[in-house]
Structures are given as C-alpha cells and as structure tokens.
Design an enzyme around this catalytic site. Structure first.
Site, short mmCIF file in Angstrom:
data_model
loop_
_atom_site.label_atom_id
_atom_site.label_comp_id
_atom_site.label_asym_id
_atom_site.label_seq_id
_atom_site.Cartn_x
_atom_site.Cartn_y
_atom_site.Cartn_z
N LYS A 66 -11.12 3.78 -2.39
CA LYS A 66 -12.35 3.62 -1.62
C LYS A 66 -13.35 4.74 -1.96
CE LYS A 66 -9.83 1.29 2.05
NZ LYS A 66 -9.18 1.36 3.36
N ASP A 82 -15.06 -0.45 9.15
CA ASP A 82 -13.86 -1.29 8.98
C ASP A 82 -13.93 -2.52 9.89
OD1 ASP A 82 -12.09 -0.51 7.01
OD2 ASP A 82 -11.12 1.01 8.25
N GLN A 97 -7.82 5.66 7.86
CA GLN A 97 -6.86 4.83 7.13
C GLN A 97 -5.63 4.54 7.99
OE1 GLN A 97 -7.35 3.46 3.97
NE2 GLN A 97 -5.46 2.36 4.36
#
Ligand code: NAP
Length: 292
Positions: free
Chosen positions: A52, A119, A96
């Site tokens: 990412k 997200d 994460q």
C-alpha cells in the site's frame, strides 16, 4: 472466456490517479496523504502494508507508516489514532487488520474519524453504504464493482451468488450487488458455511463471487455455462515449481471452471491488485473533505 485482468485495470486506475494528483499539485493543492498503522510483525500484514505504501508513492501521494510492537497497549494505539485524526495534513488513515487479540478491533475502527476512514470499515461508513449515500466503499468489494464496470458486465436483473459473509468482503459485496445502481440491481443470494445445498444455488448464478478462503473450492460441476466468476480467495500453498517454494491459489479451480465461464478473474492478478487501487481512489477522494 474473457480474463478479467485486475493487474492491468489497477495499473490503468493508478495512472489516472497519478494524473489527477499531478494536476492537483500543479494547481497549488496539496498531495493526498495516507497514514497506515501496522501492529506487530505478521508476515502477510507487513506485505500488504508495504504494498500500500509503495502504491502511494507510485501515484504521488505522501504516506506515513506508523509501526508498533505486537504488545502495544490498546490505549497507546488509540492515542495514535487520535493524533492522526487531529493532524490536518493527513487525509486518510488505515489500521492494518487483524490486530493482536488483546486489542479490540471494533474500538480501534470506531476511533478513526469516519471522514479519514479510507478502508470504509467504520460503522458510520458501512451505514452510509447500506443507504446508498456517498461514502468510502470497502476496497475489495469496490474493486470488484470497478472490474464489472470497466469490463461492461451487465448486472441488472442477474442472479448474483456470493460465497462468504465476512465484514470486509462477502457481506458488503452482497449489499452493493443488490443496490439500485450500476453495477448493482442483481438478485443476490448470500451463502456461508451453514448454507444447505450450496451447489444447487451456485449452479443458478449468473455472477458468482467467491470469498471463503478455501483453495479451489468451486469446481466446474458447481457452475452453469456462461457464468461470470469473481475469485477473491488467496491461499498460499507449497509448490516445487516456483523459486519461492510456494504459490497462490484462489477459491476457484481455475482450469476447469474457466472453461465454462464467460468472464473470470485469475489468482493472482485479479481482485488483489484492484483492492489497492481502490484504497488509493478512496484516499484521493478523502482530500476533498466533501464526501459527506
Ligand atoms: P473470512 O472472514 O474467513 O470469511 C470466510 C467466509 O466463508 C465466512 O462467511 C464463512 O462462513 C464462509 N465459508 C467458510 N467455509 C465455507 C463453506 N464450506 N461453504 C460456504 N461458505 C463457507 O474470509 P475473508 O476475510 O472474507 O477472506 C476470504 C478469502 O478472500 C481469503 O482467502 C482471503 O485471503 C481473501 N481476501 C482477498 C482479498 C483481496 O484483495 N484479493 C481481500 C480480502 C480477503 P461463516 O460465516 O458461516 O463462518
């Protein structure tokens, strides 16, 4: 059979984003800035976060990676989330997952300012998705919609069967495929480990989206001719044919199922690259602060 090339499509999207960032900066605007928090040294999470950050750099974003040891306290992690929420230079924040067992994932997710939640996991953003309001869509389902859209696959009036009901893939996917929008307007059947007669259901699918995490679970006898297959699964298996000693398999037995398919995503190179591209797209949108 047409291969849905997620790698190429994701690269196209990244190039489009890079042009937008260059224009933004040329016009005196600031670069989009994504912050990622990684807790612990889990190999898969490390790989995902690094990919990412690398993708951010490729399209011209600023990125910040904050690392904590696996034994970091929940309090310290929440304090970092607050610090990033309050930092006006940072547009998007991801933590994460999974987090170590002593940390409450929902508490951390809810601590992220929804306007920075690129997200799309915050309950406020999930709610907005359900109501079909502007929001950050979770990256994997959003990537699948984008693939369907760019390959002009008709979804209206089709029967879409989703295998798996996780919060990050199956459940949001089923909602998005049923929404009154394009892609969408499917009749959706959401299946899971308690579903009876799964094969009878999958055989009626025009579009089959598979996200259960079991290598080569879907076989040719489970699908009808002309089906469109979206394979989300990624399972690492040992292989003596690769230099690394392992290979990635999807949830679909590609060789036999592809022969009956109209469209199919490969693994790797299908849904995976699209997920990162959609995270970048959400981060670009986050600079706007006009989403809500
Ligand atoms: P997950 O949280 O483990 O959920 C798996 C789902 O599959 C559950 O809903 C489970 O049902 C269902 N299931 C398990 N066995 C089943 C069976 N025999 N028949 C029908 N349904 C069954 O998985 P996830 O996080 O959604 O991930 C799924 C796969 O996608 C994994 O391989 C993961 O690595 C991959 N993935 C890929 C990407 C990408 O970017 N390509 C992104 C995310 C995930 P229950 O709810 O009843 O337990």
């Amino acid at each position: 059979m047409i291969l849905l090339d997620g790698k190429k499509t994701a690269n196209d999207i990244k190039n489009e984003i890079a042009v937008k960032v260059a224009n933004l900066v040329a016009g005196g605007g600031k670069k989009p800035h994504l912050a990622a928090i990684l807790v612990g040294g889990d190999g898969a999470s490390e790989t995902y976060v690094n990919a990412k950050v690398k993708a951010c750099n490729k399209v011209g974003f600023d990125s910040t990676l904050v690392r904590f040891n696996a034994n970091v306290s929940e309090k310290k992690l929440l304090a970092e989330v607050k610090k990033i929420n309050d930092n006006s230079d940072i547009d998007g924040l991801i933590v994460q997952l999974p987090l170590p067992a002593h940390i409450d994932e929902l508490k951390v997710t809810e601590a992220i300012n929804p306007i920075k939640d690129v997200d799309g996991f915050h309950p406020a953003n999930i709610g907005r998705m359900v109501l079909n309001l502007p929001t950050y869509l979770p990256a994997t389902p959003a990537g699948i919609l984008e693939l369907l859209d760019r390959y002009k696959i008709e979804t209206s009036g089709k029967h879409c069967v989703v295998i798996g009901r996780s919060h990050i893939v199956g459940a949001p996917m089923s909602i998005l495929m049923a929404r009154n929008n394009n892609p969408g307007n499917c009749t959706v059947t959401l299946t899971h480990s308690r579903t009876k007669n799964l094969k009878e259901i999958t055989k009626t699918a025009d579009i089959l989206i598979v996200a259960l995490g079991k290598a080569e679970f879907v076989t040719a006898d489970m699908v009808k001719d002309g089906v469109c297959i979206i394979d989300v699964g990624i399972t690492r298996v040992k292989s003596d044919k690769t230099k690394s000693g392992w290979k990635l398999l999807g949830d679909v037995a590609f060789d036999e199922v592809s022969k009956k398919s109209s469209f199919i995503t490969p693994v790797p190179g299908g849904v995976g690259p699209m997920t990162i591209a959609m995270l970048l797209k959400n981060t670009l949108v986050s600079t706007d602060k006009l989403l809500y």
